[in-house]
Design a protein around this motif. Structure first.
Motif, short mmCIF file in Angstrom:
data_model
loop_
_atom_site.label_atom_id
_atom_site.label_comp_id
_atom_site.label_asym_id
_atom_site.label_seq_id
_atom_site.Cartn_x
_atom_site.Cartn_y
_atom_site.Cartn_z
N ALA A 175 -0.86 -0.02 -8.01
CA ALA A 175 0.31 0.42 -8.76
C ALA A 175 0.25 1.92 -9.01
O ALA A 175 1.26 2.63 -8.90
N LYS A 176 -0.94 2.39 -9.32
CA LYS A 176 -1.11 3.82 -9.60
C LYS A 176 -0.70 4.65 -8.38
O LYS A 176 0.05 5.63 -8.50
N ASN A 177 -1.17 4.24 -7.21
CA ASN A 177 -0.84 4.99 -5.99
C ASN A 177 0.65 4.96 -5.69
O ASN A 177 1.21 5.95 -5.23
N ALA A 178 1.28 3.82 -5.92
CA ALA A 178 2.71 3.71 -5.65
C ALA A 178 3.49 4.66 -6.55
O ALA A 178 4.37 5.41 -6.10
N THR A 286 5.71 -6.86 4.58
CA THR A 286 6.10 -5.83 5.55
C THR A 286 7.33 -6.24 6.35
O THR A 286 8.15 -5.40 6.69
N GLU A 287 7.47 -7.55 6.65
CA GLU A 287 8.65 -7.97 7.43
C GLU A 287 9.93 -7.79 6.62
O GLU A 287 10.92 -7.30 7.13
N PHE A 288 9.89 -8.21 5.37
CA PHE A 288 11.09 -8.02 4.55
C PHE A 288 11.42 -6.54 4.45
O PHE A 288 12.58 -6.14 4.54
N ALA A 289 10.39 -5.71 4.28
CA ALA A 289 10.61 -4.27 4.16
C ALA A 289 11.32 -3.72 5.39
O ALA A 289 12.21 -2.88 5.29
N ARG A 290 10.95 -4.25 6.57
CA ARG A 290 11.58 -3.80 7.82
C ARG A 290 13.02 -4.31 7.94
O ARG A 290 13.86 -3.67 8.58
N ALA A 291 13.31 -5.45 7.35
CA ALA A 291 14.66 -6.01 7.44
C ALA A 291 15.62 -5.32 6.48
O ALA A 291 16.84 -5.47 6.59
N CYS A 292 15.07 -4.56 5.51
CA CYS A 292 15.94 -3.86 4.56
C CYS A 292 16.51 -2.61 5.18
O CYS A 292 15.94 -2.03 6.09
N PRO A 294 17.92 1.08 3.91
CA PRO A 294 16.86 1.53 4.81
C PRO A 294 15.56 0.74 4.60
O PRO A 294 15.40 0.07 3.59
N LYS A 295 14.66 0.90 5.55
CA LYS A 295 13.35 0.25 5.46
C LYS A 295 12.67 0.63 4.14
O LYS A 295 12.68 1.79 3.75
N LEU A 296 12.10 -0.36 3.48
CA LEU A 296 11.46 -0.10 2.18
C LEU A 296 10.05 0.44 2.35
O LEU A 296 9.31 0.03 3.24
N THR A 297 9.68 1.33 1.43
CA THR A 297 8.27 1.70 1.27
C THR A 297 7.63 0.64 0.36
O THR A 297 8.20 0.31 -0.68
N ILE A 298 6.52 0.08 0.79
CA ILE A 298 5.92 -0.99 -0.02
C ILE A 298 4.40 -0.89 -0.12
O ILE A 298 3.73 -0.30 0.73
N THR A 337 -5.68 -1.98 -1.59
CA THR A 337 -4.33 -2.19 -1.05
C THR A 337 -3.93 -0.96 -0.23
O THR A 337 -4.67 0.01 -0.16
N ASP A 338 -2.77 -1.03 0.35
CA ASP A 338 -2.29 0.06 1.20
C ASP A 338 -0.81 0.32 0.87
O ASP A 338 -0.16 -0.51 0.24
N ILE A 339 -0.30 1.46 1.31
CA ILE A 339 1.14 1.71 1.20
C ILE A 339 1.71 1.83 2.61
O ILE A 339 1.18 2.58 3.43
N VAL A 340 2.74 1.02 2.91
CA VAL A 340 3.40 1.14 4.21
C VAL A 340 4.69 1.92 4.01
O VAL A 340 5.54 1.55 3.20
N GLU A 341 4.76 3.01 4.75
CA GLU A 341 5.85 3.98 4.58
C GLU A 341 7.19 3.45 5.08
O GLU A 341 7.28 2.92 6.18
N GLY A 342 8.23 3.63 4.29
CA GLY A 342 9.59 3.33 4.75
C GLY A 342 10.47 4.53 4.49
O GLY A 342 9.98 5.66 4.46
N ASN A 343 11.75 4.28 4.26
CA ASN A 343 12.67 5.39 3.99
C ASN A 343 13.40 5.19 2.67
O ASN A 343 14.55 5.55 2.53
N SER A 344 12.71 4.56 1.72
CA SER A 344 13.39 4.23 0.46
C SER A 344 13.01 5.18 -0.67
O SER A 344 13.38 4.95 -1.82
#
Lengths: 348, 348
Positions: A175-178, A286-292, A294-298, A337-344
């Motif tokens: 959470a801190k990193n996000a 990650t799949e839901f994030a890609r279906a959004c 713009p693509k979500l950062t998660i 955990t990790d953060i996967v970059e999107g465009n949100s």
């Protein structure tokens, strides 16, 4: 038709000796097979063919009485249709199956009483161990089972007062990193949709949010934090509340997958644009994030690693047959955990 | 520490008579409770308190031997993290739990061998019945279990050669109505992302697609149909293939939830606009449809109705103890689907 049932009647009388005669193998080998021990591949095939042909019923119930092991693990989770639960269980089952263990999965609908019933049911079924993502944080549902000396492994949520192993993600850092990511992009009015306050991981994620803000010199505001119950519906409601209470909010962090989906629904239905009007960082899929769009950062949790660790620990505890480990023997495994970059996320 | 384990040692010796003494209730009442029968609420509480205090272990294993009923239903599904499976099971469990039945859920990872292993495992565990969403369409995995005379109920997919009850959605009409909706909006070049060709429901949905086209005087084209394997990944790949092979395609119908999510990912990542460049009707998940931008038009199955019917049928079969029903007794229940309107279909 009658013939078929006569055949069953006869077959019920088939014994382990009939299998020995049929396969030419010794009773010890067949017994080992039936009790889940190691048997050479060729012999395994012979035995299985004989079982099929003789329609031999392995009486697992009787077997359980004799060996006092059922080679079965109970899994108690809050919701089967929660993607985090489903993914973890699938991974755990894969490992356990390879070690000859079956799993009994009980979904308790996030209900403490049903959770206790599930544990009691598994206790009566004499499972060799329990894996639990606990709903009841006082742990009283596990006390009876724990007295049996069989292992318990907790997933995702620690319980004070139950000495056992626990595997979880480093939720505070996640959470801190996000939130740090949002701060680095110039956001200061950052909302959070968190989980139920009595749940350990929800507390950790909230603390991570506050820590990130305070490290950046921003004072956390109460009205920027709303607590949902980890469902899609609550995500929708929480997003609506946050937006209503905080017209100056520029970003929001959502602390589980279902509520992330709910927040996106709320954002779409209010006609808010991501990221022009509101930046968002979500959680877990990650799949839901890609279906959004713009693509979500998660934030992503290492599901596979969590599953592997849970399975390995419970196997170790069962195989060592440590009926009386010291409290200090127990492990709490925290995975990163990790953060996967999107465009949100917009830079402001 | 030692005390705790001594206590367990002692407690293991607690018998049903100790509970009778402790509660002042008759052996018949306690026996009835232990065997899942009806017991007055007040007595149930007394017995449970006594069980707790005496740390009495209900030996369900031994009980199973005596009554030949385990009050347990096995559920075998292809994938736990398939939302359709998860929703149905959750609904089935709710009904069965209210009737005193527990469920053992086995996820076979869409693998025929694991499916057979799961059924064999449940057979050895002496479950009172099996609910199966079958992967193996020849039904050989169910033959041994069926010989036991215990009921089998199939969900979603019929199997020729296995006489049993089956609950499914009217997939043909579902697909036909979806494609008809596209035709009514002026589309003629309509792609379809279907399921594996050996699966009954996938065949039905494909037939529905073709029927709708032919009723509108449109000749179905082979290159407009691609078959995925019901996973998100295959949805992405199928969408990409369809778009590549059919530059003139204006609409697409996707035949399950996971592939719908995959198709939306593919559409987003190719930079295609819904519905300006491509109209889409998906399947099965109203929440996902709402989270999409624009909101998706989708076919919805009556999950709750399916679950309720499955649970009721298996309860009826078990309670009637019909070990020898005629083939003609079995029911195939077909439930109607619905279309939930979104903004993903353009009139052309």
């Amino acid at each position: 038709m009658i013939n078929r049932y006569l055949k069953v009647g006869k077959a019920l009388a088939a014994t382990i000796k009939d299998i020995a005669k049929h396969t030419g193998l010794g009773l010890a080998t067949i017994s080992s097979y039936l009790n889940g021990g190691n048997v050479r591949e060729a012999n395994r095939e012979k035995i299985e063919t004989a079982i099929e042909e003789l329609n031999f019923e392995v009486n697992e119930v009787a077997r359980g009485l004799k060996t006092n092991k059922t080679k079965t693990i109970g899994v108690v989770i809050p919701e089967l249709n929660n993607i985090f639960c489903a993914e973890i269980i699938t991974g755990v089952e894969d490992v356990l199956r390879n070690h000859g263990y079956a799993t009994i999965v009980c979904d308790c609908r996030t209900d403490k009483e049903l959770e206790k019933e599930a544990v009691d049911f598994l206790y009566r079924k004499r499972v060799d161990g329990i894996i639990n993502m606990p709903v009841n944080v006082d742990g009283s549902h596990l006390k009876s089972f724990q007295k049996s000396g069989k292992p318990i492994v907790l997933i995702d949520r620690k319980i004070n007062g139950i000495d056992c192993d626990c595997v979880l993600a480093d939720n505070l850092t996640a959470a801190k990193n996000a939130v740090k990511r949002l701060v680095e992009n110039g956001h200061t009015k950052i909302g959070m949709i968190g989980g139920p306050e009595e749940i350990f991981t929800a507390q950790e994620r909230l603390l991570g949010y506050k820590t990130a803000l305070m490290e950046a010199g921003i004072v956390p505001e109460e009205k920027l934090v709303v607590q949902g119950d980890y469902t899609i519906d609550s995500g929708v409601r929480c997003l609506e509340n946050l937006v209503k209470q905080n017209p100056d909010m520029t970003a929001v962090f959502v602390a589980n997958y279902e509520m992330t989906m709910g927040a996106v629904i709320g954002i779409n239905e209010l006609g808010i644009r991501i990221p022009e009007d509101l930046s968002i960082i979500g959680f877990d899929n990650t799949e839901f994030a890609r279906a959004c769009k713009p693509k979500l950062t998660i934030v992503t949790q290492p599901m596979r690693e969590i599953a592997k660790n849970v399975a390995q620990i419970i196997l170790k505890r069962m195989e060592a047959d440590q009926r009386n480990p010291e409290a200090s023997d127990f492990q709490v495994i925290k995975l990163q955990t990790d953060i996967v970059e999107g465009n949100s996320v917009r830079r402001i």
